[in-house]
Design an enzyme around this catalytic site. Structure first.
Site, PDB file in Angstrom:
ATOM      1  N   PRO A   2     100.783  47.061  22.304  1.00 25.33           N
ATOM      2  CA  PRO A   2     100.335  45.686  22.114  1.00 25.33           C
ATOM      3  C   PRO A   2     100.115  45.320  20.638  1.00 25.33           C
ATOM      4  CG  PRO A   2      98.453  47.030  22.600  1.00 25.33           C
ATOM      5  CD  PRO A   2      99.662  47.933  22.636  1.00 25.33           C
ATOM      6  N   ARG A  72     103.068  45.977  33.020  1.00 24.95           N
ATOM      7  CA  ARG A  72     101.680  46.115  33.478  1.00 24.95           C
ATOM      8  C   ARG A  72     101.393  44.996  34.469  1.00 24.95           C
ATOM      9  NH1 ARG A  72     102.444  46.618  28.209  1.00 24.95           N
ATOM     10  NH2 ARG A  72     101.869  48.582  27.216  1.00 24.95           N
TER      11      ARG A  72
END
Length: 132
Positions: A2, A72
């Protein structure tokens, strides 16, 4: 990924250590367990020019965007986002208490087909772990 990008109003510099803010976000992201440590990036961009609400100069903002790759599920993203937001928000409690302030955090999922990366940090962390 991220990758966290933080935009903030320049008037926060006198009240907030942005290096510390970046570290709080980095640490909280790692604590979620869903992001590879070698992919975490946190950057802060000072906004010298900005206008907020009715234009009073003492208003401030911090807007954080998380760009992450696919893979995810929504529940995992929500848990992770809530954990990071809670850590950041708690750190900013004194700013809320002493001034008018707006905090936001949004997630954006990058399409793997149009996202290119080159990163040797993951391999370096694995090598360090195997020698540690």
């Amino acid at each position: 990924m991220p990758h966290f990008s933080i935009e903030y109003s320049a008037n926060l510099d006198e009240r907030l250590d942005m290096a510390e803010v970046c570290e709080i976000v980095r640490k909280a992201a790692g604590e979620t367990g869903i992001f590879p440590i070698g992919g975490i990036r946190v950057r802060a961009i000072r906004c010298e020019h900005y206008a907020i609400a009715d234009g009073k100069p003492d208003y401030g903002f911090l807007a954080m965007l998380l760009r992450l790759g696919e893979g995810r599920d929504l529940a995992a993203r929500q848990r992770a986002g809530e954990h990071v937001f809670k850590a950041l928000s708690a750190h900013l409690d004194p700013i809320f208490a002493s001034s008018k302030f707006a905090l936001s955090f949004d997630m954006q999922i990058n399409d793997a087909a149009t996202s290119w990366k080159r990163n040797n940090i993951h391999d370096a962390l694995k090598a360090e772990a195997s020698h540690g």
